[in-house]
Design an enzyme around this catalytic site. Structure first.
Site, short mmCIF file in Angstrom:
data_model
loop_
_atom_site.label_atom_id
_atom_site.label_comp_id
_atom_site.label_asym_id
_atom_site.label_seq_id
_atom_site.Cartn_x
_atom_site.Cartn_y
_atom_site.Cartn_z
N ASP A 1 -5.00 -8.53 -3.25
CA ASP A 1 -5.57 -8.30 -1.69
C ASP A 1 -6.61 -8.76 -1.39
OD1 ASP A 1 -5.42 -7.25 0.79
OD2 ASP A 1 -5.25 -5.02 0.12
N HIS B 1 0.94 -1.41 -0.04
CA HIS B 1 0.03 -0.09 -0.26
C HIS B 1 1.07 1.27 0.05
CE1 HIS B 1 -3.40 -2.56 0.43
NE2 HIS B 1 -3.03 -2.77 1.65
ZN LIG Z 1 -3.26 -6.96 2.87
#
Ligand SMILES: [Zn+2]
Length: 433
Positions: free
Chosen positions: A306, A255
């Site tokens: 994810d 991220h």
């Molecule tokens: Zn994750």
């Protein structure tokens, strides 16, 4: 493909520029079809495939990542090794059919729902390894170290118990899993996040693992996490990590959404890879990664599915670019000196940085596109990748070869039906009340 002389000043020979692939990385197969390298998926939580679409009802006008996490914890509590095996196998079939050939599995669902280790403490890891073996996907298994419930070192909550290890138990699990490494299995290490792993434990783990171990960590995904880190560790998460740990090209920062310009430069300089998960980051309302600044700094990055609300490298790459267009009101953001094609730049970076994040040596895994699809009619060669990424939602992947084995033929995984049947019965049990 290197059809311009755009100045790349400022992009030193680190990060992705060091990894630029030789010409010919897109080629014609023997039958004249477009053949591309397989895409590594740098970030996956397999069990979350079972809850895709189940967290889209408003429970509170202030719904956020933190309310989504409640749904995720409820789903996590239902899994056992058998159901994890069935769900992961279905997910990996979908990944292969979409063009992902390697998955980095960020695995924290270690113990029984009551928090006690299974008789085989690696039982849940074995379920994931079995799913990878069933489907033929290349896997970098990243057992997660998860120790605390916040930056202040508070203990894990009841629902987090099944994620937890102390350093010694974690290292035993890691060693046991590493003994199973093979041509298509690597074992790395994931630190769940700075809020879940104390500073001294990070140092112990880094010192104890083999030096080539790939290290992945969730970082700076949420503003709340950034604020807590500043309050307790006196620095922003990425600032703290770069200042206290020897981060280099063995590291993958997942991220890294909320960055200062100095942190953006710092990650690029370190040689680490950022794992961007644009569809999940959009779904969770995380925020937008500073892609243009990071590209200008020569930073390395790849994509991950994810939370599995989308299992498609095409959609991740497309939304990575579209997020930037919406924010800047400009077009064609992700280009580099080496190519003015957005699709080509995106795919290139996602592939080229993948090998260093996965720990596998560069390989011949490849996907073959369906040249008979209407989207490719009359196509000029230098448009192939842009056509693939920016022409809609029909899956244009025809064949997929991993480690010399054809696992997708004519758009279908060779075990698709049997694996889907096991998945359906696992889902009926998981959602039975
Ligand atoms: Zn994750």
């Amino acid at each position: 493909m290197q059809d311009d002389d755009r100045d790349s000043a400022g992009a030193g020979l680190h990060g992705v520029d060091r990894l630029w692939m030789p010409q010919g990385w897109q080629q014609r197969s023997g039958q004249g079809r477009w053949m591309l390298p397989g895409v590594p998926n740098l970030h996956s939580h397999a069990f979350q495939r079972a809850m895709a679409g189940l967290a889209e009802r408003q429970t509170d006008p202030a719904d956020s990542f933190w309310t989504w996490r409640e749904t995720m914890y409820r789903m996590a509590a239902r899994f056992d090794p058998e159901s994890l095996h069935a769900v992961a196998a279905q997910l990996y079939v979908e990944m292969l059919e979409a063009g992902y050939t390697t998955v980095c599995e960020f695995h924290y669902l270690h113990h029984a729902p009551d928090g006690k280790p299974y008789a085989d403490p690696g039982a849940m890891s074995q379920a994931l390894i079995a799913a990878a073996r069933d489907t033929g996907i290349r896997m970098t298994l990243l057992p997660v170290l998860y120790m605390t419930g916040g930056f202040d070192g508070r203990p894990l909550t009841e629902r987090q118990q099944r994620f937890g290890h102390d350093v010694d138990a974690y290292l035993r699990l890691s060693e046991h899993l590493r003994s199973q490494e093979s041509e298509i299995l690597r074992v790395g290490c994931a630190l769940h996040s700075l809020r879940a792993v104390p500073a001294d434990a990070i140092a112990q783990i880094v010192a104890a693992l083999p030096p080539e171990t790939r290290m992945h960590i969730h970082i700076a995904e949420q503003i709340g996490e950034v604020q807590d880190c500043i309050a307790i560790r006196g620095a922003r998460p990425v600032e703290w990590l770069l200042g206290n740990v020897a981060v280099d090209s063995r590291w993958t920062l997942v991220h890294a959404t909320h960055l200062t310009p100095e942190e953006t430069q710092g990650i690029a300089r370190s040689g680490a890879t950022v794992a961007l998960c644009p569809t999940t980051e959009a779904n969770l309302g995380d925020g937008l990664f500073p892609l243009r600044d990071y590209l200008d700094a020569g930073g390395a990055w790849g994509v991950g599915s994810d939370s599995q609300i989308s299992v498609s490298p095409v959609e991740e790459l497309r939304w990575l670019e579209y997020g930037q267009r919406l924010a800047t009101r400009h077009r064609n953001i992700a280009v580099r000196a080496q190519s003015r094609s957005v699709g080509e730049t995106l795919l290139h970076d996602a592939v080229a940085c993948g090998a260093q994040a996965t720990g596998f040596a560069p390989n011949d895994d490849r996907i073959v596109l369906d040249d008979a699809a209407p989207q490719f009619a009359g196509m000029r060669e230098h448009d192939a990748v842009d056509r693939w990424i920016f022409s809609g939602n029909r899956n244009l992947v025809r064949d997929v070869v991993v480690a010399g084995r054809r696992v997708v033929a004519d758009g279908r995984h060779v075990e698709r039906d049997a694996i889907a049947e096991r998945y359906r019965s696992a889902m009926r049990a998981l959602l039975s009340d």
